[in-house]
Design a protein around this motif. Sequence first.
Motif: not given
Length: 294
Positions: A13, A16, A20
């Motif tokens: 996570d 990610n 992003l």
Amino acid sequence: MNKQISMGSKVFDSFNVFILILLMFITLYPIYYIFIVSISDGNLVTRGLITWIPLDITFDAYKIVFKNPDIWQAYGNTLLYTTVGTTINVFMTALCAYPLSRKDFYGRNLFIFMVAITMFISGGLIPLYLVVQQLGLIDTMWALVLPPAISTFNMIIMKTYFEGIPMALQESAYLDGANEIQVLIKIILPLSLPVMATMVLFYAVHHWNSFFPALIYLNDSDKFPVQVLLRNIVIAGEFADQTADIGSASSNFRVVATNYKFAVIIITILPILIVYPYLQKYFVKGAMIGALKG
């Protein structure tokens, strides 16, 4: 085991989130940089001192842009082309997508094949120009809005969305005496707001950003859309009657050509940036459903 999975999930996570944030920065920073340069002092811009924050803020570049009557005329042309073109696009796309979404439509597969093949094979620019010329559309708005009346990709998305609407609703309308046009207008389209909003956004952005067809088909500069004017300013360095105000002694060089170019860019992209957030929820839903079903 659960701790290991939990730790691995947290690492994944975090990775990610980092990716992003990086992508968001890569996407937004150019727009932010253009804006801060457009409102910064021209002397500092020329010296390359503008990177993260605007310095010696001035809106003189925007004042000069707004004084240019060509900007307002091109803006009006673009609004007209975008409104008329998007209306034609959505209307024609729906008329094409609805019959192709009906499994009882005779010859459906053949028509789908004939439409889909246009995504890969086209006549080219010269035959298209000759067709537009023979139809008498040169130097008219219709040369910009009629040739791209239907996008095959967008039509397939809309067709796939229509296929997901329960057939029972349409059969109930038939029992009540409705014909195909009434079913499309009163049943299909009201239930297809997400994909319709998606099509409006796709087509509107296309028309707003389009400049090459105008260069090809339009001869009268009074009919140019704002993107052609932006192209002439940014690439060709045409500043019309504004050269007296850019980098002049009266402005103390607070506005240079770069300020002017970037101010025009901001003014050009601003409408799309304003409209997109209002259509975003429909855009995501419509695009995903149209892409995953079928």
